[in-house]
Design an enzyme around this catalytic site. Structure first.
Site, mmCIF file in Angstrom:
data_model
loop_
_atom_site.group_PDB
_atom_site.id
_atom_site.type_symbol
_atom_site.label_atom_id
_atom_site.label_comp_id
_atom_site.label_asym_id
_atom_site.label_seq_id
_atom_site.Cartn_x
_atom_site.Cartn_y
_atom_site.Cartn_z
ATOM 1 N N ARG A 221 1.094 -1.433 0.030
ATOM 2 C CA ARG A 221 -0.043 0.244 0.049
ATOM 3 C C ARG A 221 0.972 1.195 -0.060
ATOM 4 N NH1 ARG A 221 -3.485 -2.646 -1.539
ATOM 5 N NH2 ARG A 221 -5.489 -3.245 -0.487
ATOM 6 N N HIS A 269 -0.805 0.430 -9.960
ATOM 7 C CA HIS A 269 -1.272 -0.674 -9.253
ATOM 8 C C HIS A 269 -1.878 -1.649 -9.838
ATOM 9 C CE1 HIS A 269 -3.514 -1.059 -5.114
ATOM 10 N NE2 HIS A 269 -3.261 -2.203 -5.477
#
Lengths: 306, 306
Positions: A221, A269
């Site tokens: 993250r 991502h």
């Protein structure tokens, strides 16, 4: 059995069709505000109003491995929170990390620049036996990544909150174990869950414990990493480079320094995408098990945060 | 026991020191024309005069896996020709090929170009279960490469001259098997030995049997590939691209079209370098075995060519 689908940024139609096919006994509907009470839900980043209107949910299934966004919601204590385990993500993560580690270890990025400039030039090979790769986080994804790296004969170390045993991997835990591992790693791979304990864990202090010239790969993250600390350590030459797939704000804002940094490789991502068919099959299997009163894996411990 | 070292393009000193340490009972010398007769030799691309002057050699050890250059020499029939098996090369080859396959499959090259241009854009993931990777040549290196690719859950097919069985890999052999495999492969990896049978094997006919948009990785020898046939198939759009580590002439001449082709990634014959320590240990072990009259692996069949 009544199941609601409430996933932001996801085309619902193929998911609804797939879930209906996998669970023919269930009534499966796309959530709208005011929907009738349901037993189960499949969610990704649902709004707070969803949980406010559905306090009677028995279980919610998150279509991703990280539940940090979900745990930011107020959810009835009686609702089980279940995350995906693997479902096609572990092999993608192993692929992403091995590609980045090999590219750095073998200097294929340097070779690419050299050959594009028309130069035939060898580089002295790095010594594999000294090239320790450290993996932060030894869940389903971290374990698979550590084992895949071991397949290429790197010395692999892995760190997790509590002690774990993984064949062929040197495992460490706790704060002391973290410091011991950081001091060894030529490449550090982050696969931790995002919790209050791990937020900002990749900062000036921890990254400065790596050997000079170390390389960072963050596939967990964005909030694990203090962006400005990484930039300072790259610009001073203390760290060699970084491959980043996750960011504090996604899409990464246009003005962010990561976009143009010569020693940062970034991807949007995409390290491990949710695979629809595998995810639906896994969720259906877990729902069937819950109905039979059998235990399932992937139930989130809310206190621990993953 | 008298051993000569005769390796072109190699700094002899660390090799001589290493061999002397591994075989203290042997007299180890750098070859010069006129040297006294020896029993054994460690060679890389030795001149013809070396063999003409040393007809009594019991065995020559090639410090590489490919013996095509060596077999172009006239060597006394009584001299055993021995090649390196693995000796640290197999893991490098697995690394090189997995990096190239993953980079193409996951389109990391495309992502790199996109993010360098400041674009945050997803690409539709390719389906792994349809992404057949074919490996030509199932010796020590080809087998390791096929198994490493299988670890990333690609459907892997392998082809060799005679039938082989490898766990998890679909193996084929003979001309019919070759055509059947080519028709399936989204990526074709060449790891064949260079012999009269395999020279020019990557040509317009064979490469046209691949599905449209297939990708080629050549890590064996430049003479396996007909350069102009590859260029024509790339330029017509029939093939998507190629990663090439070996060339008919090395260094690749400045004027060669491969240097500037936008869909060719090239490296300067660096996929698997000879590792000195591992090679010396392997050669010393084999010499000890020969002295005891024990069988050794890696003896070249001159008729077969590898």
């Amino acid at each position: 059995m009544r199941l609601l689908f409430c996933c932001t940024d996801t085309n619902p139609e193929p998911w609804l069709a797939g879930i209906r096919q996998a669970l023919p006994q269930a009534t499966v509907e796309l959530w709208e505000s005011g929907a009738a009470p349901a037993d189960l839900a499949v969610v990704w980043a649902p709004p707070q109003v969803f949980f406010d209107e559905q306090p009677g949910l028995r279980a919610v299934f998150n279509i991703g491995a990280g539940v940090d966004a979900l745990l930011a919601r107020r959810i009835a204590p009686s609702t089980l929170i279940v995350r995906l385990d693997d479902a096609g993500m572990a092999v993608q993560m192993a692929e992403y990390v091995c590609h980045a580690v090999i590219r750095h270890f073998r200097e294929f990025d340097v070779y690419e620049a050299e050959t594009k400039a028309g130069r035939w030039a060898f580089r002295k090979p790095r010594r594999r036996e000294e090239f320790v790769v450290g993996v932060l986080g030894l869940g389903v994804l971290g374990t698979r990544v550590a084992q895949a790296l071991r397949g290429f004969e790197f010395p692999v170390q892995g760190w997790s909150r509590g002690p774990k045993l993984i064949d062929g991997i040197t495992t460490l835990d706790g704060a002391e174990g973290l410091h011991a591992m950081l001091a060894q790693c030529r490449v550090l791979v982050n696969l931790l869950p995002l919790t209050d304990d791990t937020r900002d864990i990749l900062n000036r202090d921890t990254l400065s414990r790596l050997p000079p010239g170390a390389y960072l790969i963050n596939v967990a993250r964005g909030a694990h990493l203090v962006d400005e600390d990484l930039l300072a350590l790259l610009d001073s030459g203390r760290l060699a480079g970084a491959t980043l797939d996750v960011f504090r704000k996604e899409p990464l804002p246009d003005e962010h320094a990561f976009w143009r940094h010569p020693r940062i490789t970034l991807t949007p991502h995409t390290s491990a995408r949710t695979m629809r068919d595998e995810s639906i099959a896994q969720i259906a299997t877990k729902i069937t098990a819950l109905h039979r009163g059998e235990p399932i894996v992937g139930v989130v411990n809310r206190l621990r945060g993953y």
